[in-house]
Design a protein around this motif. Structure first.
Motif, PDB file in Angstrom:
ATOM      1  N   ALA A 124      -2.747   2.860  -6.261  1.00 57.81           N
ATOM      2  CA  ALA A 124      -3.615   2.333  -5.207  1.00 57.81           C
ATOM      3  C   ALA A 124      -4.418   1.140  -5.692  1.00 57.81           C
ATOM      4  CB  ALA A 124      -4.554   3.437  -4.716  1.00 57.81           C
ATOM      5  N   GLU A 125      -4.806   1.154  -6.965  1.00 60.90           N
ATOM      6  CA  GLU A 125      -5.593   0.051  -7.539  1.00 60.90           C
ATOM      7  C   GLU A 125      -4.712  -1.008  -8.186  1.00 60.90           C
ATOM      8  OE1 GLU A 125      -8.073   2.204 -10.216  1.00 60.90           O
ATOM      9  OE2 GLU A 125      -9.223   3.186  -8.615  1.00 60.90           O
ATOM     10  N   GLU A 126      -3.375  -0.875  -8.007  1.00 60.01           N
ATOM     11  CA  GLU A 126      -2.387  -1.813  -8.534  1.00 60.01           C
ATOM     12  C   GLU A 126      -2.449  -1.914 -10.060  1.00 60.01           C
ATOM     13  OE1 GLU A 126      -2.819  -5.502  -6.432  1.00 60.01           O
ATOM     14  OE2 GLU A 126      -2.005  -4.681  -4.579  1.00 60.01           O
ATOM     15  N   LYS A 127      -2.735  -0.764 -10.697  1.00 60.35           N
ATOM     16  CA  LYS A 127      -2.763  -0.698 -12.151  1.00 60.35           C
ATOM     17  C   LYS A 127      -1.543   0.025 -12.699  1.00 60.35           C
ATOM     18  CE  LYS A 127      -7.823  -0.722 -12.381  1.00 60.35           C
ATOM     19  NZ  LYS A 127      -9.043   0.047 -12.749  1.00 60.35           N
ATOM     20  N   ALA A 128      -0.676   0.491 -11.791  1.00 63.43           N
ATOM     21  CA  ALA A 128       0.576   1.153 -12.168  1.00 63.43           C
ATOM     22  C   ALA A 128       1.661   0.654 -11.225  1.00 63.43           C
ATOM     23  CB  ALA A 128       0.435   2.669 -12.088  1.00 63.43           C
ATOM     24  N   PRO A 129       2.931   0.642 -11.673  1.00 62.61           N
ATOM     25  CA  PRO A 129       4.000   0.151 -10.804  1.00 62.61           C
ATOM     26  C   PRO A 129       4.158   1.021  -9.566  1.00 62.61           C
ATOM     27  CG  PRO A 129       4.888   1.189 -12.773  1.00 62.61           C
ATOM     28  CD  PRO A 129       3.414   1.045 -12.996  1.00 62.61           C
ATOM     29  N   ALA A 130       4.603   0.411  -8.492  1.00 59.28           N
ATOM     30  CA  ALA A 130       4.688   1.094  -7.200  1.00 59.28           C
ATOM     31  C   ALA A 130       5.646   2.276  -7.238  1.00 59.28           C
ATOM     32  CB  ALA A 130       5.115   0.109  -6.118  1.00 59.28           C
ATOM     33  N   ASP A 131       6.702   2.199  -8.061  1.00 60.04           N
ATOM     34  CA  ASP A 131       7.685   3.282  -8.076  1.00 60.04           C
ATOM     35  C   ASP A 131       7.381   4.340  -9.128  1.00 60.04           C
ATOM     36  OD1 ASP A 131       8.222   1.821 -10.320  1.00 60.04           O
ATOM     37  OD2 ASP A 131      10.372   1.540  -9.911  1.00 60.04           O
ATOM     38  N   ALA A 132       6.145   4.359  -9.649  1.00 60.38           N
ATOM     39  CA  ALA A 132       5.764   5.384 -10.634  1.00 60.38           C
ATOM     40  C   ALA A 132       5.781   6.779 -10.019  1.00 60.38           C
ATOM     41  CB  ALA A 132       4.390   5.076 -11.216  1.00 60.38           C
ATOM     42  N   LEU A 133       5.568   6.865  -8.701  1.00 60.14           N
ATOM     43  CA  LEU A 133       5.616   8.133  -7.984  1.00 60.14           C
ATOM     44  C   LEU A 133       6.518   7.984  -6.755  1.00 60.14           C
ATOM     45  CD1 LEU A 133       1.856   9.245  -7.960  1.00 60.14           C
ATOM     46  CD2 LEU A 133       3.665  10.039  -9.490  1.00 60.14           C
ATOM     47  N   THR A 134       7.105   9.085  -6.356  1.00 58.30           N
ATOM     48  CA  THR A 134       7.893   9.104  -5.126  1.00 58.30           C
ATOM     49  C   THR A 134       6.970   9.284  -3.925  1.00 58.30           C
ATOM     50  OG1 THR A 134       8.187  11.490  -5.104  1.00 58.30           O
ATOM     51  CG2 THR A 134       9.782  10.205  -6.384  1.00 58.30           C
TER      52      THR A 134
ATOM     53  N   GLN B  45      -6.913   5.276   0.451  1.00 55.92           N
ATOM     54  CA  GLN B  45      -6.330   4.423  -0.590  1.00 55.92           C
ATOM     55  C   GLN B  45      -4.943   4.905  -0.990  1.00 55.92           C
ATOM     56  OE1 GLN B  45      -9.424   4.472  -3.684  1.00 55.92           O
ATOM     57  NE2 GLN B  45      -9.573   2.259  -3.434  1.00 55.92           N
ATOM     58  N   ILE B  46      -4.809   6.220  -1.178  1.00 57.93           N
ATOM     59  CA  ILE B  46      -3.523   6.755  -1.636  1.00 57.93           C
ATOM     60  C   ILE B  46      -2.464   6.654  -0.548  1.00 57.93           C
ATOM     61  CG2 ILE B  46      -2.335   8.833  -2.439  1.00 57.93           C
ATOM     62  CD1 ILE B  46      -4.982   9.662  -3.798  1.00 57.93           C
ATOM     63  N   TYR B  47      -2.846   6.956   0.698  1.00 60.71           N
ATOM     64  CA  TYR B  47      -1.868   6.837   1.778  1.00 60.71           C
ATOM     65  C   TYR B  47      -1.488   5.374   2.023  1.00 60.71           C
ATOM     66  CZ  TYR B  47      -2.365  11.774   2.992  1.00 60.71           C
ATOM     67  OH  TYR B  47      -2.347  13.149   2.961  1.00 60.71           O
ATOM     68  N   GLU B  48      -2.433   4.451   1.846  1.00 61.05           N
ATOM     69  CA  GLU B  48      -2.104   3.021   1.944  1.00 61.05           C
ATOM     70  C   GLU B  48      -1.094   2.636   0.866  1.00 61.05           C
ATOM     71  OE1 GLU B  48      -6.141   1.039   3.888  1.00 61.05           O
ATOM     72  OE2 GLU B  48      -5.988   1.301   1.715  1.00 61.05           O
ATOM     73  N   ALA B  49      -1.276   3.176  -0.333  1.00 60.32           N
ATOM     74  CA  ALA B  49      -0.311   2.916  -1.401  1.00 60.32           C
ATOM     75  C   ALA B  49       1.052   3.511  -1.052  1.00 60.32           C
ATOM     76  CB  ALA B  49      -0.824   3.500  -2.722  1.00 60.32           C
TER      77      ALA B  49
ATOM     78  N   VAL C 138       2.254   3.998   1.953  1.00 57.79           N
ATOM     79  CA  VAL C 138       2.847   3.141   2.991  1.00 57.79           C
ATOM     80  C   VAL C 138       3.483   1.910   2.357  1.00 57.79           C
ATOM     81  CG1 VAL C 138       2.257   1.545   4.854  1.00 57.79           C
ATOM     82  CG2 VAL C 138       1.445   3.901   4.932  1.00 57.79           C
ATOM     83  N   LYS C 139       2.741   1.288   1.459  1.00 64.94           N
ATOM     84  CA  LYS C 139       3.194   0.039   0.843  1.00 64.94           C
ATOM     85  C   LYS C 139       4.423   0.251  -0.028  1.00 64.94           C
ATOM     86  CE  LYS C 139      -0.125  -2.554  -0.540  1.00 64.94           C
ATOM     87  NZ  LYS C 139      -1.245  -3.122  -1.336  1.00 64.94           N
ATOM     88  N   THR C 140       4.473   1.382  -0.750  1.00 66.18           N
ATOM     89  CA  THR C 140       5.543   1.577  -1.724  1.00 66.18           C
ATOM     90  C   THR C 140       6.754   2.319  -1.179  1.00 66.18           C
ATOM     91  OG1 THR C 140       4.481   3.606  -2.515  1.00 66.18           O
ATOM     92  CG2 THR C 140       3.912   1.570  -3.647  1.00 66.18           C
TER      93      THR C 140
END
Length: 591
Positions: free
Chosen positions: A347-357, A376-380, A382-384
């Protein structure tokens, strides 16, 4: 020469004064003529419905008031509280804006203003003004009160509109298959990439970083479609998957695709009808026809003669025109603390988007009670992932944030974001629960026609009986708000025999002025919830309207005893205005 100039100046000044005097006389005459105006307000007194007070204003003015170079305007405003004034709108009598009725220029116009409890005791006014167009010179008429407000009885419906998070099943279902459903137009096997399509989500699954995927595909059709339509849909779906796999499978995972036999039309129909809101006798009739030895054509003809035909055409057949894709694969599970920390980092863009499913991100959002962190987590997610549960749950979070917001503009902005995300969830997973959530968000926001549309979509898609009862119940509440009482009564046939159903049936009959019927349904509500404050208060209103003073005393007293907030409500409610000095009314407030 000087003498000439003086005479010229004097003549000019006199001419100007004459013009001003003539103009003033014309304006004054227009104001006097306007006193003969004919104004009709519907409804009167004003009525609060949902989040708006809506009314129609019809104004007719004497024909001589229409003059070249002049116009007559009327401001419409509402006064309440301590000299609080709310501008509602205006009516302009200019050419092109009015029609002639019986020789008088007439305008009929719809108005509305936002409802708030503080506006319950107020008055609607108009104030006219005659205006000279060239100079903007104005002559005002005296303000005229044209209606009082507000009757709030239509607000006494019972609503639910509870949007639920998609259940977190990560621990038990992380390894289970994903299911995507694709709906088709009647007699059509073309995949749709617009509203209601899951193609973008399917592409996400095709690109998932896994070693293997097992894919199965099946399809169905409605009884009224041409033969082999389900087979054509199956072929179209399989062709799409294989084509996209060639383009998107750049990780070289092993994929197997299996096309299953098409789903039986009649088995699907029976399954749908058994989960419908139709009466049991009608369900049995449809089931008997579907399971008979008649030909497909004969069965379809027989169904058209049943009481269920309209329901089938609107709510069942469209849901049978589909193809279904199941994608099966597994991943290693991570501990909750690891999921939460990784989700925060994504969510804070400190880890790659595909780190979690997607499932891992969804589960991580349940590990925090804070709406801001969930957002924040649901926005992440949605984005990923771009998948429907993330959109749905983010929409749910925005609705909850809106319900806690007291500032009207901020509340509306949050609801707009909720609707945006729930719409995308509906595009990707067009099911009854998702469209119910979207309808509820529109309903909470006050967008009535949009809410009604999505309640209908949800019903058409079908679901389990309890889901459908919730949908029909809140759809009926909305129909009461928009004055469609007969439609509300029809919807409530399918909403079960619960408290909400009985209360809204009672209100529908009350607003239709069928007080005997209303009293019966409120009595049933009290059987389900004895001493309920709202049911007793509604019965007190019926008593007031039917001039039954003993009944008024009994039920108003019970209502106030059950919930003391009804004391102030009864004091302000216009339904009891005729009884303020009556002993029956006063007795209701005694212990």
């Amino acid at each position: 020469m000087l003498c000439y100039q003086k005479k010229y100046f004097t003549l000019f000044a006199c001419s100007l004064l004459l013009l001003l005097f003539a103009s003033g006389c014309t304006l004054q005459k227009m104001v006097r003529l306007a006193k003969k105006q004919e104004i009709v307000v519907q409804p009167s007194p004003l009525v609060a419905n949902g989040q708006l007070v809506e009314f129609e204003l019809k104004v007719a003015l004497p024909p001589n008031i229409i003059k070249e170079g002049y116009r007559y305007k009327m401001d419409v405003y509402y006064e309440y509280g301590e000299q609080q004034r709310e501008q509602v709108g205006a009516i302009n009598f200019e050419f092109g804006e009015f029609l002639y009725e019986k020789g008088w220029p007439t305008i009929t116009k719809q108005f509305s203003f936002p409802y708030a409890p503080k506006k319950n005791k107020g008055k609607l006014y108009v104030q006219g003004m005659a205006i000279k167009k060239e100079t903007e010179e104005v002559k005002y008429s005296e303000p005229k009160q044209i209606a009082t407000g507000l009757v709030t009885t239509p607000l006494l419906m019972v609503r639910n509109n509870e949007i639920l998070f998609i259940p977190d099943s990560y621990a038990t279902e992380a390894d289970k298959p994903a299911n995507l459903t694709f709906y088709f137009e009647e007699n059509n096997a073309k995949l749709r990439s617009h509203l209601g399509s899951n193609l973008a989500v399917l592409d996400q699954y095709i690109t998932d970083n896994v070693t293997t995927q097992n894919v199965t595909i099946t399809a169905s059709q409605s009884p009224d479609e041409t033969k082999e339509m389900a087979q054509k849909r199956l072929a179209a779906m399989e062709s799409y998957y294989r084509t996209r796999l060639e383009v998107l499978n750049y990780r070289n995972k092993k994929v197997t695709i299996k096309a299953l036999p098409v789903k039986s039309t009649w088995e699907q129909l029976v399954a749908k009808i058994k989960t419908s809101a139709l009466p049991k006798t009608v369900v049995q009739e449809v089931t008997t026809i579907a399971n008979s030895n008649l030909s497909d054509k004969e069965k379809d003809a027989a169904l058209q003669k049943t009481e269920a035909n309209e329901y089938l055409q609107l709510y069942v057949y469209p849901a049978l025109r589909f193809a279904e894709v199941t994608i099966n694969y597994s991943r290693d599970k991570k501990a909750d603390y690891e999921l939460y920390l990784l989700a925060k980092q994504i969510a804070e863009e400190k880890a790659p988007a595909d780190a979690l499913t997607e499932q891992e991100l969804q589960h991580a959002a349940t590990l925090t009670p804070l709406l801001a962190e969930k957002k924040q987590i649901y926005e992440a997610a949605v984005k990923t992932t771009n998948k429907w549960p993330a959109y749905h749950n983010l929409g749910k979070v925005y609705v909850e944030m809106a319900r806690k917001e007291y500032r009207p503009k901020a509340k509306q902005a949050l609801l707009a974001k909720a609707i945006h995300n729930l719409t995308y969830a509906g595009f990707r997973n067009p099911t009854a629960p998702v469209y119910y959530s979207l309808a509820s968000a529109y309903h909470v926001r006050g967008d009535k026609l949009e809410a009604l549309q999505y309640y209908d979509y949800a019903i058409k898609l079908g679901g389990n009986p309890e889901e459908l009862k919730r949908i029909f119940a809140d759809k009926a509440a909305l129909e009461i708000e928009i004055g469609q009482f007969d439609d509300a009564i029809e919807s409530l046939k399918y909403s079960g025999n619960n408290y909400q159903t009985q209360m809204n049936l009672g209100l529908s009959y009350l607003l239709k002025e069928n007080y005997e019927g209303a009293q019966e349904f409120y009595g049933r509500a009290l059987e389900l919830q004895p001493n309920d404050a709202l049911a007793n208060y509604s019965l007190a209103i019926i008593a007031a309207r039917t001039k039954n003073q003993p009944m008024l005393t009994t039920h108003l007293r019970k209502s106030i005893k059950a919930d003391n907030s009804y004391t102030l409500k009864a004091i302000e409610d216009m339904e009891f205005d005729a009884y303020r000095t009556e002993q029956a009314y006063k007795d209701a407030f005694r212990p």
